[in-house]
Design an enzyme around this catalytic site. Structure first.
Site, PDB file in Angstrom:
ATOM      1  N   ASP A   1       1.954   6.693   2.005  1.00 42.21           N
ATOM      2  CA  ASP A   1       1.196   5.538   2.476  1.00 42.21           C
ATOM      3  C   ASP A   1      -0.246   5.765   2.031  1.00 42.21           C
ATOM      4  O   ASP A   1      -0.860   6.776   2.386  1.00 42.21           O
ATOM      5  CB  ASP A   1       1.300   5.473   4.001  1.00 42.21           C
TER       6      ASP A   1
ATOM      7  N   ASP B   1       0.817  -1.218   0.000  1.00 41.73           N
ATOM      8  CA  ASP B   1       0.000   0.000   0.000  1.00 41.73           C
ATOM      9  C   ASP B   1       0.850   1.268   0.000  1.00 41.73           C
ATOM     10  O   ASP B   1       0.446   2.295   0.519  1.00 41.73           O
ATOM     11  CB  ASP B   1      -0.941  -0.004   1.219  1.00 41.73           C
TER      12      ASP B   1
ATOM     13  N   LYS C   1       4.346   1.741  15.868  1.00 41.37           N
ATOM     14  CA  LYS C   1       3.251   2.615  16.337  1.00 41.37           C
ATOM     15  C   LYS C   1       3.535   3.159  17.739  1.00 41.37           C
ATOM     16  O   LYS C   1       2.820   2.844  18.707  1.00 41.37           O
ATOM     17  CB  LYS C   1       1.910   1.858  16.323  1.00 41.37           C
TER      18      LYS C   1
END
Ligand code: GDD
Ligand code: MG
Length: 360
Positions: free
Chosen positions: A223, A111, A162
Site C-alpha cells: 500500500d 494506490d 479499520k
C-alpha cells in the site's frame, strides 16, 4: 472484453509534503507516474477498457494518458463533483460500463503496487459464481486495512474496515484493494450520495446473504499510502521485485532516466531512480532512493531509502536516511536528516542546520 474501474479519487494527504500539485497516482515510481504501472498490468492481464474514477486534481490524468491508446487501452475519465467515497465512485461510473449484468468487472484501488495474478482473480470469480471476489493478502498489523475473515472454502464471512479493538482483529487477512464485481451488483449501489464500499456495500451484501469470495494470494503487495512506502515501491519496481511492464528500461540496481547527469564515481544501488534532468555529484552514494526530475544531489551526499522531490537540492556531504524532501526544497551542505523527517516543498535548510551525530 474485460473492463476495469480504477479508483484514484483519494486526496493522498499523507504524500502532501512531497508534492503540492501532483496527485498521488501521478508521482513517478520507477520513472513513470505510478498509475502507469497499474494500467500496464491490467492491460497485460487482458483488460481493454478502463474507467478512471477521480475526484481530486482530476485534470492532470487525461492530458497524460489521453484515450489510453499508447498503453493499448481505451480509457475514460469520470470526475465527481464531490468525493463520493469508494462505493459512490464505483456507482458513479456504472453508465460507462459496457459489460452485461452477469459479466465480471474489475475494480482497483489506485494506490496499490502488487504482483497479483489478475486473471486468476477473474477465474476464481467465474468458477465460484460469486457476486464479488476480493484479493486478500496477509499483513502483520491489519489495523489500517479492511479485515476479511473467510471460511475454509474462501467464502467471506465478515468485512471489518479499520478494526479498532483487539477483539475485532480476528484474522491477518486483509482486503488488498482489487475486486471483481458481477456487473449487476454495481448497479445496485445507491446513486448520487457518498457510499463506502468497505463500510456499507460489503457488510450490506454479506447480511443480505450475497456470496463474497476471497482469494488469498501472497504475491508482492504494498500500500503506497506513505512517502516511505512509495520509495520502497519505486525501488522494488526497479529491482524487479514488483513486476510491471511499464518500468522504462531493464530491471537492476538502478534506473537512470535520459538527460540525468550522474558523476562517474557516484554509487547508485538498491533500486535507486534518478529522474530526467537530475544531477548527482561526485562521490555521492544513493541507495534505495528516488531522486525526482531536475533535483540536484551535490558531491559526497549519502542518501538512503529517501525521496528527493522534483527540483530539490541536497547539499554536499548531507546525509538523508528515511527522509522525504519535497519539490523545490533546499537542504544545505552538512545536514543530517533521519527516519521519518519530511522537508516541506520549497523549504530551505541552511548549511549544517540539523545533525544527529556529535559535533566531531
Ligand atoms: N473516485 C474516488 N472518490 N476514489 C476514492 C474516493 C472517492 O471519494 N475515496 C477513496 N478513493 C480511492 C483512493 O484514491 C484509493 O485509491 C482507494 O479509493 C482506497 O481509498 P483509501 O483512502 O486509500 O483507503 P485506505 O487505504 O484507507 O483503505 C483501503 O485500502 C486498503 C488496502 O490498501 C480499503 O479498501 C481497505 O479495506 C484496504 O485494506
Ligand atoms: Mg490507500
Amino acid at each position: 472484453m474485460t473492463e476495469a474501474i480504477l479508483l484514484v479519487g483519494g486526496k493522498g494527504t499523507r504524500l502532501r509534503p512531497l508534492t503540492v500539485n501532483t496527485p498521488k497516482p501521478m508521482v513517478p515510481a520507477a520513472g513513470v507516474p505510478f498509475l502507469t504501472h497499474q494500467l500496464a498490468r491490467a492491460h497485460a492481464a487482458g483488460v481493454d477498457h478502463i474507467v478512471l474514477a477521480t475526484s481530486y486534481l482530476a485534470e492532470v490524468f487525461e492530458p497524460y494518458f489521453g484515450d489510453g491508446s499508447s498503453l493499448g487501452l481505451s480509457i475514460e475519465y469520470v470526475t465527481e463533483d464531490e468525493p463520493l467515497g469508494t462505493g459512490g465512485a464505483i456507482r458513479n461510473v456504472a453508465s460507462r460500463l459496457r459489460s452485461g449484468p452477469d459479466d465480471p468487472v474489475l475494480i482497483f484501488n489506485g494506490d496499490i503496487l502488487t504482483g497479483l495474478d489478475i486473471k486468476a482473480l477473474v477465474d476464481t470469480h467465474n468458477t465460484s459464481g460469486a457476486d464479488v471476489s476480493l484479493h486478500l493478502t496477509r499483513v502483520d498489523d491489519p489495523r489500517a486495512f479492511g479485515l476479511v475473515p473467510t471460511d475454509p472454502t474462501g467464502r467471506v464471512t465478515a468485512f471489518l474496515e479499520k478494526p479498532q479493538t483487539p477483539e475485532e482483529i480476528v484474522t491477518d487477512q486483509i482486503n488488498a484493494g482489487a475486486y471483481v464485481f458481477r456487473r449487476a451488483v454495481i448497479d445496485e449501489i445507491p446513486e448520487g450520495r457518498p457510499v463506502s464500499v468497505e463500510r456499507e456495500t460489503f457488510p450490506g451484501l454479506l447480511s443480505a446473504g450475497a456470496h463474497l469470495q476471497g482469494m488469498v494470494d501472497s504475491t508482492y503487495w504494498l500500500d503506497l499510502g506513505t512517502p516511505q512506502a512509495f520509495v520502497r515501491g519505486s525501488a522494488d519496481l526497479v529491482l524487479g521485485r514488483a513486476p510491471s511492464p511499464a518500468v522504462p528500461g531493464r530491471c537492476g540496481d538502478r534506473l537512470i532516466l535520459p538527460t540525468a547527469e550522474v558523476a562517474p564515481d557516484a554509487k547508485l544501488t538498491g533500486g535507486t531512480v534518478v529522474g530526467h534532468g537530475a544531477v548527482v555529484g561526485e562521490g555521492a552514494r544513493i541507495t534505495g532512493s528516488t531522486i525526482l526530475s531536475d533535483a540536484v544531489v551535490e558531491a559526497g551526499a549519502v542518501i538512503t531509502d529517501s525521496l528527493v522531490g522534483a527540483g530539490a537540492r541536497i547539499g554536499a556531504r548531507t546525509i538523508l536516511a528515511g527522509a522525504v524532501v519535497g519539490d523545490g526544497a533546499r537542504v544545505g551542505p552538512d545536514n543530517e536528516l533521519r527516519e521519518g523527517v519530511r522537508v516541506w516543498c520549497g523549504a530551505v535548510l541552511p548549511t549544517g542546520a540539523v545533525r544527529f551525530s556529535s559535533d566531531q
